[in-house]
Design a protein around this motif. Sequence first.
Motif, PDB file in Angstrom:
ATOM      1  N   GLU A  30      -4.349  12.394 -16.087  1.00 24.44           N
ATOM      2  CA  GLU A  30      -3.642  13.068 -17.186  1.00 24.44           C
ATOM      3  C   GLU A  30      -2.138  13.077 -16.905  1.00 24.44           C
ATOM      4  O   GLU A  30      -1.703  13.469 -15.824  1.00 24.44           O
ATOM      5  N   LEU A  31      -1.370  12.629 -17.884  1.00 28.10           N
ATOM      6  CA  LEU A  31       0.078  12.537 -17.681  1.00 28.10           C
ATOM      7  C   LEU A  31       0.765  13.814 -18.159  1.00 28.10           C
ATOM      8  O   LEU A  31       0.360  14.403 -19.156  1.00 28.10           O
ATOM      9  N   PRO A  32       1.805  14.243 -17.437  1.00 27.47           N
ATOM     10  CA  PRO A  32       2.535  15.421 -17.893  1.00 27.47           C
ATOM     11  C   PRO A  32       3.272  15.091 -19.190  1.00 27.47           C
ATOM     12  O   PRO A  32       3.845  14.010 -19.321  1.00 27.47           O
ATOM     13  N   SER A  33       3.213  15.978 -20.174  1.00 32.52           N
ATOM     14  CA  SER A  33       4.016  15.712 -21.366  1.00 32.52           C
ATOM     15  C   SER A  33       5.336  16.467 -21.191  1.00 32.52           C
ATOM     16  O   SER A  33       5.361  17.650 -20.881  1.00 32.52           O
ATOM     17  N   HIS A  34       6.423  15.743 -21.305  1.00 34.99           N
ATOM     18  CA  HIS A  34       7.732  16.301 -20.992  1.00 34.99           C
ATOM     19  C   HIS A  34       8.763  15.484 -21.744  1.00 34.99           C
ATOM     20  O   HIS A  34       8.667  14.255 -21.794  1.00 34.99           O
ATOM     21  N   SER A  35       9.752  16.134 -22.312  1.00 35.03           N
ATOM     22  CA  SER A  35      10.733  15.407 -23.128  1.00 35.03           C
ATOM     23  C   SER A  35      11.577  14.442 -22.296  1.00 35.03           C
ATOM     24  O   SER A  35      12.180  13.518 -22.828  1.00 35.03           O
ATOM     25  N   ARG A  93       0.809  -1.221   0.000  1.00 32.56           N
ATOM     26  CA  ARG A  93       0.000   0.000   0.000  1.00 32.56           C
ATOM     27  C   ARG A  93       0.844   1.275   0.000  1.00 32.56           C
ATOM     28  O   ARG A  93       0.325   2.384  -0.122  1.00 32.56           O
ATOM     29  N   ASP A  94       2.138   1.115   0.141  1.00 27.97           N
ATOM     30  CA  ASP A  94       3.068   2.239   0.151  1.00 27.97           C
ATOM     31  C   ASP A  94       3.363   2.625  -1.289  1.00 27.97           C
ATOM     32  O   ASP A  94       4.362   2.190  -1.856  1.00 27.97           O
ATOM     33  N   ILE A  95       2.506   3.426  -1.907  1.00 26.13           N
ATOM     34  CA  ILE A  95       2.713   3.681  -3.334  1.00 26.13           C
ATOM     35  C   ILE A  95       3.174   5.101  -3.631  1.00 26.13           C
ATOM     36  O   ILE A  95       3.552   5.409  -4.747  1.00 26.13           O
ATOM     37  N   ALA A  96       3.147   5.983  -2.632  1.00 23.40           N
ATOM     38  CA  ALA A  96       3.629   7.354  -2.870  1.00 23.40           C
ATOM     39  C   ALA A  96       5.152   7.346  -2.752  1.00 23.40           C
ATOM     40  O   ALA A  96       5.739   7.889  -1.818  1.00 23.40           O
ATOM     41  N   LEU A  97       5.804   6.697  -3.718  1.00 23.93           N
ATOM     42  CA  LEU A  97       7.255   6.461  -3.608  1.00 23.93           C
ATOM     43  C   LEU A  97       8.090   7.593  -4.206  1.00 23.93           C
ATOM     44  O   LEU A  97       9.211   7.839  -3.775  1.00 23.93           O
ATOM     45  N   LEU A  98       7.555   8.293  -5.210  1.00 24.09           N
ATOM     46  CA  LEU A  98       8.396   9.278  -5.905  1.00 24.09           C
ATOM     47  C   LEU A  98       8.794  10.437  -5.000  1.00 24.09           C
ATOM     48  O   LEU A  98       9.867  11.013  -5.154  1.00 24.09           O
ATOM     49  N   ASN A 154       1.196   9.712  -7.567  1.00 21.73           N
ATOM     50  CA  ASN A 154       2.530  10.310  -7.522  1.00 21.73           C
ATOM     51  C   ASN A 154       2.647  11.611  -8.327  1.00 21.73           C
ATOM     52  O   ASN A 154       3.759  12.090  -8.567  1.00 21.73           O
ATOM     53  N   ARG A 155       1.490  12.161  -8.744  1.00 23.02           N
ATOM     54  CA  ARG A 155       1.485  13.281  -9.687  1.00 23.02           C
ATOM     55  C   ARG A 155       2.383  14.455  -9.269  1.00 23.02           C
ATOM     56  O   ARG A 155       3.200  14.935 -10.054  1.00 23.02           O
ATOM     57  N   THR A 156       2.238  14.919  -8.033  1.00 23.68           N
ATOM     58  CA  THR A 156       2.971  16.111  -7.598  1.00 23.68           C
ATOM     59  C   THR A 156       4.475  15.872  -7.598  1.00 23.68           C
ATOM     60  O   THR A 156       5.257  16.688  -8.113  1.00 23.68           O
ATOM     61  N   ALA A 157       4.903  14.722  -7.062  1.00 18.74           N
ATOM     62  CA  ALA A 157       6.330  14.409  -7.001  1.00 18.74           C
ATOM     63  C   ALA A 157       6.899  14.168  -8.399  1.00 18.74           C
ATOM     64  O   ALA A 157       8.045  14.530  -8.693  1.00 18.74           O
ATOM     65  N   LEU A 158       6.089  13.568  -9.258  1.00 17.30           N
ATOM     66  CA  LEU A 158       6.508  13.306 -10.640  1.00 17.30           C
ATOM     67  C   LEU A 158       6.805  14.628 -11.349  1.00 17.30           C
ATOM     68  O   LEU A 158       7.855  14.805 -11.990  1.00 17.30           O
ATOM     69  N   ARG A 159       5.899  15.569 -11.211  1.00 15.49           N
ATOM     70  CA  ARG A 159       6.043  16.899 -11.812  1.00 15.49           C
ATOM     71  C   ARG A 159       7.304  17.589 -11.246  1.00 15.49           C
ATOM     72  O   ARG A 159       8.103  18.158 -11.986  1.00 15.49           O
ATOM     73  N   ASP A 172      20.004  13.094 -12.865  1.00 15.89           N
ATOM     74  CA  ASP A 172      19.706  11.756 -12.338  1.00 15.89           C
ATOM     75  C   ASP A 172      18.543  11.152 -13.126  1.00 15.89           C
ATOM     76  O   ASP A 172      17.855  11.840 -13.883  1.00 15.89           O
ATOM     77  N   SER A 173      18.331   9.834 -12.910  1.00 11.62           N
ATOM     78  CA  SER A 173      17.238   9.176 -13.611  1.00 11.62           C
ATOM     79  C   SER A 173      16.457   8.276 -12.660  1.00 11.62           C
ATOM     80  O   SER A 173      16.988   7.823 -11.639  1.00 11.62           O
ATOM     81  N   VAL A 174      15.191   8.038 -13.020  1.00  4.56           N
ATOM     82  CA  VAL A 174      14.293   7.235 -12.181  1.00  4.56           C
ATOM     83  C   VAL A 174      13.534   6.261 -13.081  1.00  4.56           C
ATOM     84  O   VAL A 174      13.081   6.635 -14.159  1.00  4.56           O
ATOM     85  N   THR A 175      13.416   5.003 -12.628  1.00  2.00           N
ATOM     86  CA  THR A 175      12.482   4.065 -13.243  1.00  2.00           C
ATOM     87  C   THR A 175      11.377   3.810 -12.221  1.00  2.00           C
ATOM     88  O   THR A 175      11.674   3.427 -11.082  1.00  2.00           O
ATOM     89  N   ALA A 176      10.122   4.051 -12.606  1.00  2.00           N
ATOM     90  CA  ALA A 176       8.985   3.847 -11.693  1.00  2.00           C
ATOM     91  C   ALA A 176       8.158   2.675 -12.193  1.00  2.00           C
ATOM     92  O   ALA A 176       7.837   2.593 -13.386  1.00  2.00           O
ATOM     93  N   LEU A 177       7.823   1.747 -11.284  1.00  2.49           N
ATOM     94  CA  LEU A 177       7.146   0.517 -11.682  1.00  2.49           C
ATOM     95  C   LEU A 177       5.974   0.174 -10.770  1.00  2.49           C
ATOM     96  O   LEU A 177       6.131   0.062  -9.546  1.00  2.49           O
ATOM     97  N   ASP A 178       4.797   0.020 -11.374  1.00  2.00           N
ATOM     98  CA  ASP A 178       3.638  -0.518 -10.650  1.00  2.00           C
ATOM     99  C   ASP A 178       3.165   0.365  -9.495  1.00  2.00           C
ATOM    100  O   ASP A 178       2.693  -0.144  -8.478  1.00  2.00           O
ATOM    101  N   ILE A 179       3.311   1.696  -9.644  1.00  2.01           N
ATOM    102  CA  ILE A 179       2.768   2.644  -8.663  1.00  2.01           C
ATOM    103  C   ILE A 179       1.983   3.688  -9.449  1.00  2.01           C
ATOM    104  O   ILE A 179       2.455   4.191 -10.459  1.00  2.01           O
ATOM    105  N   SER A 180       0.768   4.000  -8.997  1.00  5.11           N
ATOM    106  CA  SER A 180      -0.108   4.890  -9.760  1.00  5.11           C
ATOM    107  C   SER A 180       0.512   6.259 -10.008  1.00  5.11           C
ATOM    108  O   SER A 180       0.969   6.936  -9.078  1.00  5.11           O
ATOM    109  N   ALA A 181       0.521   6.689 -11.274  1.00  3.98           N
ATOM    110  CA  ALA A 181       1.034   8.019 -11.616  1.00  3.98           C
ATOM    111  C   ALA A 181       0.108   9.096 -11.060  1.00  3.98           C
ATOM    112  O   ALA A 181       0.537  10.216 -10.786  1.00  3.98           O
ATOM    113  N   ASP A 182      -1.161   8.750 -10.881  1.00  5.12           N
ATOM    114  CA  ASP A 182      -2.105   9.707 -10.307  1.00  5.12           C
ATOM    115  C   ASP A 182      -1.712  10.034  -8.870  1.00  5.12           C
ATOM    116  O   ASP A 182      -1.629  11.192  -8.475  1.00  5.12           O
TER     117      ASP A 182
END
Length: 317
Positions: A86-91, A36-41, A62-67, A50-60
């Motif tokens: 809605e996903l952020p569009s970002h290069s 249940r610990d899904i707010a990982l970002l 994690n939206r704020t941290a993702l942005r 740096d780089s991040v691979t995110a797996l099997d955690i809802s982007a919804d």
Amino acid sequence: MSHFDAFNGDADGICSLLQLRLDSPRESTLVTGVKRDIALLERIPAARGDSVTALDISADTNRTALRALLDEGVTIDYYDHHYAGELPSHSNAVFHIDTSPAVCTGVIVDRVLAGRQRIWAVVAAFGDDLLEAGRTLAATLDLDGAAVASLRELGECIAYNAYGDSEADLLVHPAGLYRTLHKCADPFRFIEFEPLFDEIKAMRESDLEHARRHMPEQAPGAPVYILPDAPWSRRVRGAFGNELAAASPDRAHAILTPNARGGYTVSVRAPRSTQTGADAFCREFATGGGRARAAGINNLPADQIDEFTRRFGQAFR
Ligand SMILES: [Mn+2]
């Protein structure tokens, strides 16, 4: 420049990362926890470059941290099957997201890797209780029935290990379990030679034995199990729910366990015959969410149990 792997601590999250790291090894910092610990970002101290691979955690979720990470100049690869919004569009961001009900994150990674680490996708699918997907993928590998059954049991055991309200409830931290599996590389090596597998399997069986002694509250046609305040009951929620769903495919099931906030953590399984309605029902409650076939409520106040049982019966009778 650092890399971070943020993954759900259940079988789907662990086996998705195994596929990627066995296919292209790289040093990384592991960020994970209980299922249940899904707010990982928000926990990732990444900086520009740096780089991040995110797996099997809802982007919804994690939206704020993702942005924030993207604004900081961090590169993100995202693989998931939960509601994303809605996903952020970002290069700097690549999203591999598919929310169809028969797909889990391990299956999405399998597609991206063109099946190169498929045996772990099989374990992921069985771990997420996607029997069809597991069997279909397994059929493309050279495995007999007993081998497929072993992979299913492994998936169920890894999934079971992530349940619990905190890491103190678990036999082994999901990051530690990931490292042991990664060291084995081959699931059958883990099954045959790692004592950890037997330990998880024995604990799961013993927790299920405890759970089977409990009788449900009878909402009409939709049993509600209220388990006692104990680590075993928090660990067994998912495994017990799947067992009940398999035994009575036309019924929905709910399992409640007391939590540290004085309320109850709720796990809901839709009837296996319809596989719908669990998320819509749970979202009627303040802290509810999840997927169509399996959903939950993080904190149901104790004084709402009767109301919950009544509405559960109405929703699924
Ligand atoms: Mn999953």
